[in-house]
Design a protein around this motif. Sequence first.
Motif, PDB file in Angstrom:
ATOM      1  N   THR A 109       8.696  20.226 -41.584  1.00  0.00           N
ATOM      2  CA  THR A 109       8.287  21.461 -40.908  1.00  0.00           C
ATOM      3  C   THR A 109       8.351  22.645 -41.864  1.00  0.00           C
ATOM      4  O   THR A 109       7.523  23.551 -41.797  1.00  0.00           O
ATOM      5  CB  THR A 109       9.172  21.732 -39.682  1.00  0.00           C
ATOM      6  N   GLY A 110       9.341  22.608 -42.764  1.00  0.00           N
ATOM      7  CA  GLY A 110       9.405  23.648 -43.789  1.00  0.00           C
ATOM      8  C   GLY A 110       8.228  23.586 -44.734  1.00  0.00           C
ATOM      9  O   GLY A 110       7.626  24.608 -45.089  1.00  0.00           O
ATOM     10  N   GLY A 111       7.864  22.360 -45.156  1.00  0.00           N
ATOM     11  CA  GLY A 111       6.724  22.205 -46.047  1.00  0.00           C
ATOM     12  C   GLY A 111       5.426  22.615 -45.401  1.00  0.00           C
ATOM     13  O   GLY A 111       4.585  23.292 -46.015  1.00  0.00           O
ATOM     14  N   LEU A 112       5.241  22.224 -44.139  1.00  0.00           N
ATOM     15  CA  LEU A 112       4.017  22.587 -43.424  1.00  0.00           C
ATOM     16  C   LEU A 112       3.932  24.092 -43.211  1.00  0.00           C
ATOM     17  O   LEU A 112       2.876  24.709 -43.406  1.00  0.00           O
ATOM     18  CB  LEU A 112       3.980  21.866 -42.077  1.00  0.00           C
TER      19      LEU A 112
ATOM     20  N   PHE B 213       6.895  33.760 -53.364  1.00  0.00           N
ATOM     21  CA  PHE B 213       8.047  33.316 -54.150  1.00  0.00           C
ATOM     22  C   PHE B 213       9.350  33.957 -53.682  1.00  0.00           C
ATOM     23  O   PHE B 213      10.409  33.320 -53.711  1.00  0.00           O
ATOM     24  CB  PHE B 213       7.814  33.607 -55.631  1.00  0.00           C
ATOM     25  N   PHE B 214       9.291  35.215 -53.247  1.00  0.00           N
ATOM     26  CA  PHE B 214      10.518  35.864 -52.768  1.00  0.00           C
ATOM     27  C   PHE B 214      11.009  35.191 -51.492  1.00  0.00           C
ATOM     28  O   PHE B 214      12.217  34.943 -51.327  1.00  0.00           O
ATOM     29  CB  PHE B 214      10.259  37.351 -52.513  1.00  0.00           C
ATOM     30  N   LEU B 215      10.103  34.879 -50.583  1.00  0.00           N
ATOM     31  CA  LEU B 215      10.479  34.194 -49.350  1.00  0.00           C
ATOM     32  C   LEU B 215      11.051  32.809 -49.656  1.00  0.00           C
ATOM     33  O   LEU B 215      12.031  32.375 -49.038  1.00  0.00           O
ATOM     34  CB  LEU B 215       9.264  34.080 -48.430  1.00  0.00           C
ATOM     35  N   MET B 216      10.470  32.120 -50.611  1.00  0.00           N
ATOM     36  CA  MET B 216      10.948  30.805 -51.013  1.00  0.00           C
ATOM     37  C   MET B 216      12.381  30.881 -51.527  1.00  0.00           C
ATOM     38  O   MET B 216      13.245  30.078 -51.143  1.00  0.00           O
ATOM     39  CB  MET B 216      10.038  30.236 -52.107  1.00  0.00           C
ATOM     40  N   ALA B 217      12.677  31.865 -52.360  1.00  0.00           N
ATOM     41  CA  ALA B 217      14.022  32.027 -52.907  1.00  0.00           C
ATOM     42  C   ALA B 217      15.029  32.350 -51.810  1.00  0.00           C
ATOM     43  O   ALA B 217      16.153  31.826 -51.795  1.00  0.00           O
ATOM     44  CB  ALA B 217      14.024  33.120 -53.976  1.00  0.00           C
TER      45      ALA B 217
ATOM     46  N   TRP C 136      10.199  23.211 -48.385  1.00  0.00           N
ATOM     47  CA  TRP C 136       9.479  24.499 -48.478  1.00  0.00           C
ATOM     48  C   TRP C 136       9.109  24.772 -49.936  1.00  0.00           C
ATOM     49  O   TRP C 136       7.952  25.050 -50.256  1.00  0.00           O
ATOM     50  CB  TRP C 136      10.371  25.612 -47.922  1.00  0.00           C
ATOM     51  N   THR C 137      10.089  24.687 -50.818  1.00  0.00           N
ATOM     52  CA  THR C 137       9.846  24.951 -52.237  1.00  0.00           C
ATOM     53  C   THR C 137       8.926  23.900 -52.849  1.00  0.00           C
ATOM     54  O   THR C 137       7.988  24.227 -53.593  1.00  0.00           O
ATOM     55  CB  THR C 137      11.183  24.970 -53.006  1.00  0.00           C
TER      56      THR C 137
END
Length: 463
Positions: A404-407, A429-433, A272-273
């Motif tokens: 799936t996280g990256g997509l 960025f908040f969701l990523m953290a 994801w990140t």
Amino acid sequence: MDDQSPPRKGCCSLRCGLALLLHFCNVSMMSQRACLSLTMVAMVNATDAQGLPNASTQEPPGDLRNPVYNWSPKIQGLILSSITYGMLVAQVPVGYLSGIYPIKNMVGSGLLLSSLLSLLLPLAAGAGASLVLACRVAQGLSQGTVLVAQHTVWTRWAPPAERGRLTSMSLSGLMLGPSVALFATGHICQALGWPVVFYIFGACGCALSLSWFVLFYDDPKDHPCISLGEKELITASLPEQVGSGGKSVPIKAVLTSLPVWAISLSCFAYSWTNHIMFLYLPTFISYRLRVDVRENGLLSALPHLCSWLLSILAGHAADGLLARKRLSLIAIRKLFTTLGLLLPALLVMGLLYLGSGFRGTLSLLTLTSATLGFCTAGMMINPLDIAPRYYGFLKGLTILIGMTGGLTSSTLAGIILNQDPVSSWFKIFFLMAAINVTSLVFYLIFAKAEIQDWATEKQHTRL
């Protein structure tokens, strides 16, 4: 070569040379993948990225050296993320087949196909966005094959005491590739036109795939250039190196294993990140720092370059801690996974709340991407600790969940940017953290580093 020579260590060993070859294969593969995020700016013209019509007065759409296409932001997002769809399909099947079929053929053929598709991509762009999408999906299938199959190399070539450094050396090419691509793409686009970017990276990939076919052998015992000492060192240290070929994978045990899910969810957070930083870093730099395509390429390359350096250092540090018995193996895996997931979360929050100056923004962006490199000595190699017999399958499964996280992250980021340009980067960025921290907590609770019962020789559960 003298068969009586002692086992070679460090950079003089054949296994280190093969890790370096695989490193450059990964650099080439990721360069082919990453260059599109910057060439897209030239392919659609700068104003099109903001959703406006192409400025034909600045550059004629029919220019043969640098053609421009009227693709909407939605089409651009589909093209950028399409390679991930192909990679998703490849993960689990390739992971299973890598325990049965020669890795030499799987890695070499995958890189060769990806390189040929890169050479054809400018021609596909002239035929329409649909053909570009098809090429990128096919590239995803081929690159997904390389990404998963290469992990099985180290079940036969890496002594346990060197798994960290050999794995990090080969996988660090995945971090260096985007740096090389972004650094070179801006210059090539301005000097020669964006199609030349795909020709250069495609040709390099073809050359490396041919080198792989010549230089790599699946089993150290079959390599004509390995010394007797190194061969004995490798084979004596890997009593459990048998693969899963011919043996059924214990699917139920794998899917109910909490250590497997701990690795999988941390891969989800990492991917994801990584996808946010990988695909949208040039866009964020253009938004925050207002630079041209050449400067954007240079600035976007810096975080990936630092991630490459840190991932190599992480592998050596992990092996050093293990050799000196400073920490247990599970403590090492948890330490480096914590550094690789928690630090980016903290740094990206600093990017949102601290000043927006040029140096501060660039420093935080660089550190956010760079600290992801710690994961190469943590959860990325953890499947080899818990199930060496099914390493290829586990890597396919965990990478699939990670993808799936990256997509999801790349698609969701495009939607957020398109609908809410004012507060979009805060949300992204908040969701990523939040995802990083949540996945890390699960990993710290349930991760293991010893071979699981279902991965031992006595296991006979069928598919």
